[in-house]
Design an enzyme around this catalytic site. Structure first.
Site, PDB file in Angstrom:
ATOM      1  N   ASP A 231       0.885  -1.338   0.028  1.00  0.00           N
ATOM      2  CA  ASP A 231       0.038   0.037  -0.185  1.00  0.00           C
ATOM      3  C   ASP A 231       0.875   1.152  -0.087  1.00  0.00           C
ATOM      4  O   ASP A 231       1.376   1.747   1.029  1.00  0.00           O
ATOM      5  CB  ASP A 231      -0.883  -0.070   1.102  1.00  0.00           C
ATOM      6  CG  ASP A 231      -1.880   1.100   1.389  1.00  0.00           C
ATOM      7  OD1 ASP A 231      -1.723   1.975   0.423  1.00  0.00           O
ATOM      8  OD2 ASP A 231      -3.042   1.072   1.966  1.00  0.00           O
ATOM      9  N   ARG A 234       0.198   4.303   2.275  1.00  0.00           N
ATOM     10  CA  ARG A 234       0.360   3.975   3.578  1.00  0.00           C
ATOM     11  C   ARG A 234       1.963   4.124   3.682  1.00  0.00           C
ATOM     12  O   ARG A 234       2.595   4.959   4.718  1.00  0.00           O
ATOM     13  CB  ARG A 234      -0.141   2.600   3.827  1.00  0.00           C
ATOM     14  CG  ARG A 234       0.380   2.341   5.446  1.00  0.00           C
ATOM     15  CD  ARG A 234      -0.076   0.673   5.457  1.00  0.00           C
ATOM     16  NE  ARG A 234       0.495   0.157   6.566  1.00  0.00           N
ATOM     17  CZ  ARG A 234       1.684  -0.403   6.617  1.00  0.00           C
ATOM     18  NH1 ARG A 234       2.866  -0.308   5.653  1.00  0.00           N
ATOM     19  NH2 ARG A 234       2.218  -0.909   7.880  1.00  0.00           N
ATOM     20  N   GLY A 258       3.224  -2.490  17.546  1.00  0.00           N
ATOM     21  CA  GLY A 258       2.679  -3.184  16.599  1.00  0.00           C
ATOM     22  C   GLY A 258       3.602  -3.431  15.311  1.00  0.00           C
ATOM     23  O   GLY A 258       3.159  -2.941  13.968  1.00  0.00           O
ATOM     24  N   SER A 282       2.551 -10.738  17.902  1.00  0.00           N
ATOM     25  CA  SER A 282       2.613 -12.072  17.223  1.00  0.00           C
ATOM     26  C   SER A 282       4.149 -12.648  17.576  1.00  0.00           C
ATOM     27  O   SER A 282       4.777 -12.362  17.061  1.00  0.00           O
ATOM     28  CB  SER A 282       2.319 -11.966  15.933  1.00  0.00           C
ATOM     29  OG  SER A 282       2.538 -13.268  15.159  1.00  0.00           O
ATOM     30  N   VAL A 309       1.348  -4.859  24.525  1.00  0.00           N
ATOM     31  CA  VAL A 309       1.606  -3.691  25.207  1.00  0.00           C
ATOM     32  C   VAL A 309       1.170  -3.877  26.590  1.00  0.00           C
ATOM     33  O   VAL A 309       1.887  -3.352  27.737  1.00  0.00           O
ATOM     34  CB  VAL A 309       0.919  -2.399  24.746  1.00  0.00           C
ATOM     35  CG1 VAL A 309       0.921  -1.309  25.726  1.00  0.00           C
ATOM     36  CG2 VAL A 309       1.575  -2.105  23.423  1.00  0.00           C
ATOM     37  N   GLU A 310      -0.134  -4.328  27.017  1.00  0.00           N
ATOM     38  CA  GLU A 310      -0.649  -4.429  28.340  1.00  0.00           C
ATOM     39  C   GLU A 310       0.131  -5.215  29.254  1.00  0.00           C
ATOM     40  O   GLU A 310       0.406  -5.117  30.625  1.00  0.00           O
ATOM     41  CB  GLU A 310      -2.053  -4.904  28.360  1.00  0.00           C
ATOM     42  CG  GLU A 310      -3.070  -3.990  27.718  1.00  0.00           C
ATOM     43  CD  GLU A 310      -3.125  -3.652  25.983  1.00  0.00           C
ATOM     44  OE1 GLU A 310      -3.704  -3.018  25.491  1.00  0.00           O
ATOM     45  OE2 GLU A 310      -2.042  -4.773  25.687  1.00  0.00           O
ATOM     46  N   GLU A 329       1.193   2.242  13.409  1.00  0.00           N
ATOM     47  CA  GLU A 329       0.226   2.137  12.283  1.00  0.00           C
ATOM     48  C   GLU A 329      -0.927   1.317  12.973  1.00  0.00           C
ATOM     49  O   GLU A 329      -0.996   0.068  12.741  1.00  0.00           O
ATOM     50  CB  GLU A 329       0.866   1.515  10.906  1.00  0.00           C
ATOM     51  CG  GLU A 329      -0.049   1.681   9.718  1.00  0.00           C
ATOM     52  CD  GLU A 329      -1.103   0.611   9.601  1.00  0.00           C
ATOM     53  OE1 GLU A 329      -2.226   0.707  10.374  1.00  0.00           O
ATOM     54  OE2 GLU A 329      -1.060  -0.366   8.838  1.00  0.00           O
ATOM     55  N   GLU A 338     -11.062  -3.271  14.575  1.00  0.00           N
ATOM     56  CA  GLU A 338      -9.764  -3.869  14.904  1.00  0.00           C
ATOM     57  C   GLU A 338      -8.497  -3.110  14.983  1.00  0.00           C
ATOM     58  O   GLU A 338      -7.554  -3.472  14.859  1.00  0.00           O
ATOM     59  CB  GLU A 338      -9.592  -4.848  13.654  1.00  0.00           C
ATOM     60  CG  GLU A 338     -10.438  -6.128  13.709  1.00  0.00           C
ATOM     61  CD  GLU A 338      -9.972  -7.072  12.729  1.00  0.00           C
ATOM     62  OE1 GLU A 338      -9.256  -6.915  11.844  1.00  0.00           O
ATOM     63  OE2 GLU A 338     -10.350  -8.437  13.352  1.00  0.00           O
ATOM     64  N   HIS A 485      -5.438  -0.003   1.265  1.00  0.00           N
ATOM     65  CA  HIS A 485      -6.235  -1.177   1.657  1.00  0.00           C
ATOM     66  C   HIS A 485      -7.274  -0.947   2.501  1.00  0.00           C
ATOM     67  O   HIS A 485      -7.980  -2.006   2.754  1.00  0.00           O
ATOM     68  CB  HIS A 485      -4.964  -2.076   2.171  1.00  0.00           C
ATOM     69  CG  HIS A 485      -4.512  -1.671   3.566  1.00  0.00           C
ATOM     70  ND1 HIS A 485      -3.551  -0.698   3.773  1.00  0.00           N
ATOM     71  CD2 HIS A 485      -4.922  -2.257   4.911  1.00  0.00           C
ATOM     72  CE1 HIS A 485      -3.253  -0.507   5.177  1.00  0.00           C
ATOM     73  NE2 HIS A 485      -4.315  -1.602   5.774  1.00  0.00           N
TER      74      HIS A 485
END
Length: 567
Positions: A231, A234, A258, A282, A309-310, A329, A338, A485
């Site tokens: 993209d 972006r 992220g 992930s 993060v938490e 992002e 989401e 996207h």
């Protein structure tokens, strides 16, 4: 599907009012407590008058019939009609009543999701519902747990009903018996549960873990990352904001929330950052990002930290208030679906230094009305010479209940663009993610009547000169700019509205007896009130839309309130 829980407003269940467990997922203590509470309720003398509290105000009644008559006349809530129309059994009614109490406890309209500023404003707002049987917001086992203590309405509303026991479980006693059996099968509880406990609910926590696992697991697919990196709108916007602003990045400690493949972290290292903490939830992508940093000789600067993060706040792998620049992002469809915004705000509050920079630092949502060309109708009107328009019409009708994510050509917009909401990511509070805003749309540059089929939503995120002194930039998902996207999000009206800006139609409108927004009496404007809030399901959002067509003669036609859920 996003999971942030709603803030509570004068709710009897305090911080846990949105954390009502599903019966099948309850632990033994919860089931035992419900069984004991209901057994205790059964012991009251049936000859004694009990007060039934109205669902929407403080009025009290001694019978459910009189209570529901009051709800119908004063609050536009017709329990009998809804029960019949939606074909609700005892369970369905039980869940509906608990759902309404939970929504009213937050000053939120039970039928459209609009959040009001006070209970009085909510009572003025209440209206007849527009419900689709396939998308009932209370159809969740979490509402089988009584929301309010000693809510006698829950075992009074069906006392005179006769239901075929062979076809459904239709009494409170049956439900309690099922709970009792479940408790006995799972063994006795060793601890007592108090109704005003504010502990986290295990069932909801487990559900959130599962959703998070699926969500972050989906980002282990390289296809998703290829789509995002490809993209160009972006990726170029982020590259320009990071690489072309050396006074901001050079020598700075950067946090990438992220990080995915680590592309933004690599940009920061390339721009001269002294350290980049690349956070990735992930497991697979954290490993991949570490390898990519190593392959590009950036592993001395880029440190990949695997975890949410938490959770990382507790582990203290990153020192509090140690970050100069936070980049992420985080945006999702319709900006907030989401999205990781809540996690970004948590990271900001815990790790960003006072005066530190956010990239991007603002996000703005826009809306406009779209015409027939943005729907699927033109395609079906001529399929190899055959008329299949009935399919297109059915698809548009179905879209009135489901948000559609698609690319919209700016030429298919029939109204002006209106600003819906602006977020200042540096100063915004966590509960500001949920909002209600009003907009007015008017026909765009046409002298003839056009039809508006719904509202399209898009967003811009900006890297302003507040932090990007050398090269501020904007990442836009507008229908008037190259597509991304994210596409755009379409909210389709239950009926199209005819629009015109021509004053020559004033006389025609005065002579017409038809309501505003019809071809004979086209609307001069469309007034819309839109609410977007975080949904009950983790990582989802609920959207409600109130639309009023205003004619040249001042007459107004209000469309049924529509509810959309993105999950």
């Amino acid at each position: 599907m996003v999971a942030p829980l709603y803030n509570t407003v004068d709710s009897p269940m305090g911080d846990n009012e949105e954390q009502l467990p599903g019966i099948k997922d309850m632990d033994v203590d919860d089931k035992k407590q419900i069984w004991e509470d209901w057994n205790a309720d059964e012991e009251y003398d049936e000859d004694d008058d009990v007060e039934l509290l109205c669902l929407f105000c403080d009025s009290k009644y001694i019978s459910s019939d009189s209570l529901f008559e009051h709800c119908f006349s004063s609050h536009s809530f017709d329990f009998g009609s809804i029960r019949t129309t939606m074909n609700l059994d005892f369970y369905g009614c039980f869940k509906l009543l608990n759902y309404i109490r939970s929504q009213v406890g937050q000053n939120r309209c039970w039928s459209c999701g609009t959040t009001c500023q006070s209970r009085l404003e909510l009572q003025d707002h209440l209206h007849e519902p527009s419900l689709a049987s396939s998308n009932l917001p209370w159809d969740n086992d979490m509402y089988l747990k009584p929301y309010m203590e000693e809510d006698h309405l829950l075992y009074d509303f069906d006392k005179d009903e006769e239901v075929d026991d062979d076809s459904m479980i239709s009494s409170k006693e049956d439900m309690l018996e099922n709970l009792k059996i479940s408790i006995e099968e799972n063994g006795a509880s060793s601890s007592e549960v108090k109704s005003n406990d504010k502990k986290s609910n295990n069932a909801i926590d487990h559900e959130i873990v599962i959703v998070n696992k699926n969500y972050f697991g989906s980002y282990g697919s390289f296809g998703i990352h290829r789509e995002m990196i490809s993209d160009k709108v972006r990726t170029d916007a982020y590259r320009q904001a990071i690489v072309d602003n050396p006074s901001l990045i050079k020598g700075a400690v950067v946090l990438d929330v992220g990080c995915g493949t680590g592309i933004l972290s690599l940009f920061a290292a390339q721009a001269g950052a002294s350290m980049v903490n690349a956070v990735e939830a992930s497991d697979k992508m954290a490993s991949v990002a570490s390898q990519i940093a190593k392959d590009n000789n950036r592993n001395g600067v880029v440190k990949v930290v695997n975890g949410m993060v938490e959770d990382l706040i507790e582990s203290k792998q990153i020192e509090p208030k140690s970050v100069d620049v936070l980049v992420s992002e985080w945006m999702g469809y319709c900006l907030l679906y989401e999205s990781m915004l809540n996690s970004v705000l948590i990271a900001r509050d815990h790790w960003l230094k006072p005066g530190g920079a956010m990239l991007p630092d603002t996000a703005t949502m826009f809306v406009a009305g779209f015409g027939k060309g943005a729907t699927s109708m033109p395609f079906w009107e001529n399929v190899y010479g055959f008329d299949m328009s009935s399919i297109g019409k059915e698809l548009v009708e179905d879209a009135a209940h489901i948000p559609i994510v698609d690319v919209v050509d700016g030429n298919n917009l029939v109204t002006n663009t209106a600003l819906l909401k602006t977020f200042d990511l540096v100063t915004m509070k966590h509960d500001e993610v949920d909002f209600t805003a009003s907009v007015q749309l008017q026909q765009k540059g046409q002298s003839t009547v056009s039809k508006c089929y719904g509202i399209v939503v898009w967003f811009d995120t900006s890297f302003t000169n507040r932090f990007c002194k050398e090269a501020p930039t904007v990442l836009s998902t507008s229908p008037y700019t190259p597509s991304t996207h994210w596409s755009q999000t379409l909210l389709t009206f239950c009926k199209p509205i005819s629009l015109s800006s021509s004053s020559s139609l004033v006389d025609m409108a005065h002579k017409s007896s038809l309501p505003a927004g019809t071809d004979a009496n086209p609307a001069v404007s469309i007034n819309s009130r839109i609410s977007i809030v975080r949904g009950l399901e983790h990582r989802s959002i609920d959207i409600s839309m109130e639309v009023t067509a205003v004619g040249f003669d001042g007459r107004k036609r209000k469309l049924p309130v529509q509810m959309f859920n993105m999950r």
